[in-house]
Design an enzyme around this catalytic site. Structure first.
Site, PDB file in Angstrom:
ATOM      1  N   ARG A 268    -113.781  -2.604 -58.583  1.00  0.00           N
ATOM      2  CA  ARG A 268    -112.738  -2.141 -57.671  1.00  0.00           C
ATOM      3  C   ARG A 268    -111.432  -1.924 -58.444  1.00  0.00           C
ATOM      4  NH1 ARG A 268    -115.451  -6.561 -55.466  1.00  0.00           N
ATOM      5  NH2 ARG A 268    -116.589  -6.146 -53.522  1.00  0.00           N
TER       6      ARG A 268
ATOM      7  N   LYS B 277    -113.718 -10.507 -55.027  1.00  0.00           N
ATOM      8  CA  LYS B 277    -113.213 -11.023 -53.765  1.00  0.00           C
ATOM      9  C   LYS B 277    -113.517 -12.516 -53.652  1.00  0.00           C
ATOM     10  CE  LYS B 277    -113.381  -6.788 -51.026  1.00  0.00           C
ATOM     11  NZ  LYS B 277    -113.919  -6.144 -49.798  1.00  0.00           N
TER      12      LYS B 277
ATOM     13  N   HIS C 103    -111.441   5.234 -54.773  1.00  0.00           N
ATOM     14  CA  HIS C 103    -112.582   4.336 -54.530  1.00  0.00           C
ATOM     15  C   HIS C 103    -113.914   5.080 -54.654  1.00  0.00           C
ATOM     16  CE1 HIS C 103    -113.901   0.376 -53.290  1.00  0.00           C
ATOM     17  NE2 HIS C 103    -114.751   0.918 -52.434  1.00  0.00           N
TER      18      HIS C 103
ATOM     19  N   ARG D  33    -116.218   4.138 -57.531  1.00  0.00           N
ATOM     20  CA  ARG D  33    -117.138   3.005 -57.318  1.00  0.00           C
ATOM     21  C   ARG D  33    -118.402   3.482 -56.601  1.00  0.00           C
ATOM     22  NH1 ARG D  33    -117.377  -2.685 -56.801  1.00  0.00           N
ATOM     23  NH2 ARG D  33    -118.039  -3.501 -54.782  1.00  0.00           N
TER      24      ARG D  33
ATOM     25  N   HIS E  18    -121.337  -7.427 -54.533  1.00  0.00           N
ATOM     26  CA  HIS E  18    -121.538  -7.558 -53.097  1.00  0.00           C
ATOM     27  C   HIS E  18    -122.151  -8.919 -52.773  1.00  0.00           C
ATOM     28  CE1 HIS E  18    -121.670  -2.932 -52.268  1.00  0.00           C
ATOM     29  NE2 HIS E  18    -120.445  -3.421 -52.263  1.00  0.00           N
TER      30      HIS E  18
ATOM     31  N   TYR F 268    -125.963   2.704 -49.812  1.00  0.00           N
ATOM     32  CA  TYR F 268    -126.136   3.729 -50.842  1.00  0.00           C
ATOM     33  C   TYR F 268    -127.534   4.338 -50.826  1.00  0.00           C
ATOM     34  CZ  TYR F 268    -121.688   2.090 -52.628  1.00  0.00           C
ATOM     35  OH  TYR F 268    -120.355   1.742 -52.746  1.00  0.00           O
TER      36      TYR F 268
END
Length: 300
Positions: free
Chosen positions: A149, A173, A246, A249, A272, A281
């Protein structure tokens, strides 16, 4: 305890116990404030006085305000978590959001760059070897080559880069760490940038720090700064459709899957938490397969 104190305590819970980022905690806070505004309009001053009917009325007002289904879903999730916290702390006896359902989220396929668009972007950052161009080259190679990111890229330090094994330590994250590998293109871009870009600007402005990406004053480049650099690169590439940083990514993940990578590997590389976040995806790759079939099969 006053209602504002419970909200403040919940914010501490998100940051300390759940290890959420400031941006995520702020999103929760704004959702709760919006709900409090609604409660004030209904002359309800305490969280414990909210029942299922008030919740349904709130959802109706969100619909009237024309919130997207994704936004409504996020608000429900935020408030369900907040009320779960209040139940856990024994501030209330039940969670009025427990059985609230909402319309299924719209399936929005992630947008990505096509090969010719990526080539146009790379032509811009390989146009010359000026210090800032070398930095922009690293930004593009880094984001497309690793799938991290923009916010993660701004946090990369020199000490996070293992050139021997060609891997970078990424803080994702919730401060979750992962190592992502990188290839020869980024390796070459890093070498040139550190020798003729970053070092030149650092010496010029006498700045010393460990952050990889720097601005024109040799200070650490923020996530907002990275987005600005990418936007300028996109403008110079004269790409016409509406695009955003973005998408690099998304392009990273889509290209991996289109070339045979397995879903679990892509999940780990993207950072993730669950496979469901990565599975979006597969819809893109299915569209790619269908498009290829329709274009090339004689009986399509």
């Amino acid at each position: 305890m006053q209602e504002e104190q419970w909200v403040s305590k919940f914010m501490d819970y998100l940051r300390v116990e759940r290890n959420y980022s400031d941006n995520t905690a702020i999103a929760y806070y704004e959702d709760i404030l919006d709900f409090q505004t609604f409660l004030n309009q209904q002359a309800i001053s305490e969280f414990e006085k909210v029942d299922y009917l008030e919740v349904r009325l709130y959802l109706t007002t969100l619909k009237e305000r024309r919130f997207a289904r994704t936004s409504v879903a996020r608000k429900i999730s935020s408030l369900r978590s907040f009320y779960y916290f209040l139940v856990r702390e024994e501030a209330i006896s039940s969670n009025p959001f427990t059985f609230v359902s909402h319309a299924k989220k719209e399936l929005r396929l992630p947008k990505f760059f096509y090969n010719e668009e990526m080539e146009a972007l790379f032509q811009v950052v390989y146009a010359d070897d000026e210090p800032l161009t070398l930095r922009n080259r690293v930004i593009l190679e880094l984001l497309y080559g690793t799938g991290i990111r923009v916010s993660e890229a701004s946090d990369v330090r020199l000490s996070d880069i293992d050139e021997t094994y060609q891997a970078i330590l990424i803080r994702g994250k919730g401060n979750k760490e992962r190592y992502v590998p990188f290839g020869s293109f980024l390796q070459d871009a890093l070498t040139l940038y550190l020798e003729k870009g970053r070092s030149v600007l650092s010496q010029k402005y006498k700045k010393q720090h460990d952050y990889l990406l720097i601005n024109h004053y040799a200070d650490p480049l923020s996530a907002r700064g990275i987005r600005y650099c990418l936007t300028k690169t996109i403008e110079k590439a004269a790409l016409t459709r509406k695009i955003h940083p973005h998408m690099l990514r998304h392009t990273f993940a889509t290209d991996l899957l289109n070339n045979g990578a397995d879903m679990r590997t892509v999940q780990e590389l993207l950072g993730h938490a669950s496979l469901s976040s990565t599975q979006i995806y597969t819809h893109v790759t299915k569209e790619h397969l269908k498009s290829t079939y329709m274009k090339h099969h004689p009986r399509a």
